[in-house]
Design an enzyme around this catalytic site. Structure first.
Site, PDB file in Angstrom:
ATOM      1  N   ALA A 142       3.254 -11.012  25.798  1.00  0.00           N
ATOM      2  CA  ALA A 142       3.663 -10.400  27.064  1.00  0.00           C
ATOM      3  C   ALA A 142       4.489 -11.368  27.898  1.00  0.00           C
ATOM      4  CB  ALA A 142       2.428  -9.948  27.835  1.00  0.00           C
ATOM      5  N   ARG A 150      17.060  -5.972  29.797  1.00  0.00           N
ATOM      6  CA  ARG A 150      17.712  -4.654  29.792  1.00  0.00           C
ATOM      7  C   ARG A 150      17.026  -3.644  30.704  1.00  0.00           C
ATOM      8  NH1 ARG A 150      18.146  -3.725  23.441  1.00  0.00           N
ATOM      9  NH2 ARG A 150      16.525  -5.344  23.434  1.00  0.00           N
ATOM     10  N   GLN A 156       3.710 -19.314  27.743  1.00  0.00           N
ATOM     11  CA  GLN A 156       4.796 -19.724  26.856  1.00  0.00           C
ATOM     12  C   GLN A 156       6.009 -20.083  27.715  1.00  0.00           C
ATOM     13  OE1 GLN A 156       6.753 -16.662  24.635  1.00  0.00           O
ATOM     14  NE2 GLN A 156       7.609 -18.059  23.117  1.00  0.00           N
ATOM     15  N   THR A 174       8.999 -15.236  18.939  1.00  0.00           N
ATOM     16  CA  THR A 174       7.657 -14.702  18.714  1.00  0.00           C
ATOM     17  C   THR A 174       6.734 -15.709  18.039  1.00  0.00           C
ATOM     18  OG1 THR A 174       8.468 -13.728  16.647  1.00  0.00           O
ATOM     19  CG2 THR A 174       8.447 -12.311  18.607  1.00  0.00           C
ATOM     20  N   GLY A 211       3.066  -6.419  23.988  1.00  0.00           N
ATOM     21  CA  GLY A 211       2.738  -5.857  25.291  1.00  0.00           C
ATOM     22  C   GLY A 211       3.651  -4.748  25.746  1.00  0.00           C
ATOM     23  N   GLU A 264      15.760 -10.308  10.430  1.00  0.00           N
ATOM     24  CA  GLU A 264      16.161  -9.760  11.721  1.00  0.00           C
ATOM     25  C   GLU A 264      17.550  -9.136  11.619  1.00  0.00           C
ATOM     26  OE1 GLU A 264      14.156  -9.530  14.339  1.00  0.00           O
ATOM     27  OE2 GLU A 264      12.621 -10.438  13.049  1.00  0.00           O
ATOM     28  N   ASN A 315      12.514  -1.345  25.588  1.00  0.00           N
ATOM     29  CA  ASN A 315      13.505  -2.375  25.888  1.00  0.00           C
ATOM     30  C   ASN A 315      14.378  -2.024  27.080  1.00  0.00           C
ATOM     31  OD1 ASN A 315      13.011  -4.291  23.688  1.00  0.00           O
ATOM     32  ND2 ASN A 315      13.644  -2.612  22.371  1.00  0.00           N
ATOM     33  N   LYS A 354      -8.022  15.226  57.139  1.00  0.00           N
ATOM     34  CA  LYS A 354      -8.234  13.812  56.788  1.00  0.00           C
ATOM     35  C   LYS A 354      -9.631  13.380  57.183  1.00  0.00           C
ATOM     36  CE  LYS A 354      -8.213  10.393  59.115  1.00  0.00           C
ATOM     37  NZ  LYS A 354      -8.167   9.292  60.102  1.00  0.00           N
ATOM     38  N   ARG A 375      -7.165  26.857  80.656  1.00  0.00           N
ATOM     39  CA  ARG A 375      -5.780  27.190  81.010  1.00  0.00           C
ATOM     40  C   ARG A 375      -5.602  27.223  82.533  1.00  0.00           C
ATOM     41  NH1 ARG A 375      -6.474  31.177  76.721  1.00  0.00           N
ATOM     42  NH2 ARG A 375      -6.952  32.748  78.299  1.00  0.00           N
TER      43      ARG A 375
END
Length: 459
Positions: free
Chosen positions: A13, A19, A77, A83, A105, A155, A228, A352, A441
């Site tokens: 992750a 992108r 990382q 990877t 992830g 790849e 992606n 409410k 009133r």
């Protein structure tokens, strides 16, 4: 797996997700109202692993805050060098022995049942999940030998023209023998166009060490599709919603159009529930038998009891609704509200933090806030509870069998006693006694000779 053969799950992750064109880390973008990473964690937990390790990187603090839980270990990382480098960071935290599953992830639809064949079988085996795509552009290709055994993964940017024609792709989901994984990762070299350490380069090392590599084909590509960009996220959102709608339809729920239906949490439905188009369900929603939800309603963390009708364009949040109620259209029920059975809350009414008793009606253009309302009360159009004095909230109490005329203001704190009638246009600032008519009133009068103002001509 047994305690003697523990299972580790490592979730990658760390990526930025360029992108996505967003300041938010990719794994925190939401599908069905929850971060992508949360969906993957659900799948991981279903495997009952000894350890779950999440590898963070870009905006690590945000990811850790969003996913923090007692059963998760985080490692970082930095920099992000591929990877293989990511999985390396998790090695010191792995429970020894057994197997290690690597998940992504940003692959939110993966299901535990699809992962089970990956982790079944002998410990001394590498298994990788693959799938077939009509257009595999951008994905690593699974290269097999003449006996159809996995040889390696190439790849896309490193593949030859012939390899580009391969439809079987690497999903990025693997299972390794933990005892050998650290050694293999330590031997990785960035010998590729990206100058990164690929975890797929472990496969030839495994074969060299006479550890079999098995490709497990997933026949349901959406389960292993990654996100992606925002277009892919939208596509997977619709897959998720369509599949959930199909499950509900199979259970007997009538959904007018599964393509216009969104659940961003969890929904449970009784028998003969019907849901019209454009409805959104957030958090935990429970719908009892015979509930009907009109078009374009939003329900958030709410329980609706049997045979209640919610008319179109109503918005209900963090509340409970009783049996045989009628809500809407254009009603807003806000947090902390409890509606008893047979209540009618009509068009352009807002409630409410209030308890509304059995059989009470507020049919038009009304605000009820911070109130306790009894049974069989009729609230006329234009009535409001004035519950805020500019600094503090105050409560209004309306007892059973009260009739409140239109355009009444109840200035809290105030109590209207049982059986009272409030004349239209009243402003009530003191207790209204039981079984009496209360008015406030001024005397009506007409002004002789008065003329309506006329617009002055500028010419």
């Amino acid at each position: 797996m047994s305690k003697a053969s523990p299972l580790n799950v490592v979730i990658l992750a760390a990526g930025m997700g360029k992108r996505m064109h967003s300041n938010l880390p990719k794994v925190l973008h939401k599908l069905a109202g929850r971060p992508l990473l949360s969906h993957v964690l659900d799948a991981a937990r279903a495997l009952s692993p000894a350890k779950i390790i999440v590898v963070t990187g870009h905006e690590a603090a945000l990811v850790r805050e969003a996913a923090a839980a007692p059963d998760i270990v985080f490692v970082n990382q930095s920099p992000q060098l591929g990877t293989g480098h990511a999985v390396q960071q998790a090695v010191p935290e792995l429970a020894p022995g057994g197997k290690t599953v690597v998940l992504l992830g940003d692959v939110p639809l993966i299901q535990p049942a699809a992962l089970q064949p990956l982790i079944d079988g002998p410990v001394n085996r590498v298994s990788m999940m693959t799938t077939l795509l009509d257009d595999p552009t951008g994905y690593g290709r699974v290269v097999r030998d003449a006996r159809k055994k996995v040889k390696c993964v190439v790849e896309h940017k490193d593949a030859t023209r012939a390899q580009h024609k391969i439809r079987e792709i690497n999903t990025g989901i693997f299972c390794y023998p933990t005892a050998k994984l650290g050694k293999w990762l330590g031997q990785l070299k960035p010998n590729n166009a990206q100058k990164e350490y690929y975890v797929t380069d472990v496969l030839p090392m495994a074969l060299k060490d006479k550890v079999p590599v098995e490709g497990i084909l997933c026949s349901d590509p959406p389960q292993v599709e990654g996100v992606n960009n925002r277009a892919q996220l939208t596509q997977l959102e619709r897959v998720y919603q369509q599949r959930l709608a199909t499950k509900l339809l199979e259970q007997g729920v009538a959904i007018a159009d599964p393509a216009r239906f969104d659940v961003r949490g969890a929904i449970t439905c009784g028998r003969d529930v019907s849901i019209d188009v454009g409805c959104v369900f957030e958090g935990k929603v429970e719908l009892g038998d015979g509930v009907r939800i009109g078009a374009h309603c939003v329900l958030n963390n709410i329980t609706v009891a049997a045979n209640t009708i919610i008319e179109p364009f109503s918005h209900l949040t963090q509340a409970s609704v009783g049996v045989n109620c009628r809500i809407g259209p254009y009603t807003r029920i806000r947090p902390g509200t409890q509606l008893a059975d047979e209540v009618h809350i009509g068009n352009f009414v807002e409630v409410k933090a209030s308890d509304i008793g059995y059989g009470t009606k507020a049919s038009h253009l009304t605000y009820i806030g911070d109130s306790t309302v009894g049974r069989n009360v009729n609230v006329g159009a234009g009535t409001i509870t004035c519950n805020y004095d500019g600094a503090n909230k105050h409560r209004t109490v309306i007892e059973d069998d009260v009739f409140i005329g239109s355009d009444t203001q109840l200035v809290a704190p105030v109590t209207v006693r049982r059986g009272a009638t409030i004349g239209a246009g009243a402003t009530i600032t003191r207790e209204a006694p039981a079984d009496q008519l209360t008015l406030s009133r001024a005397k009506q009068m007409s002004v002789p000779g008065w003329k309506r103002p006329v617009k002055i001509s500028k010419g």
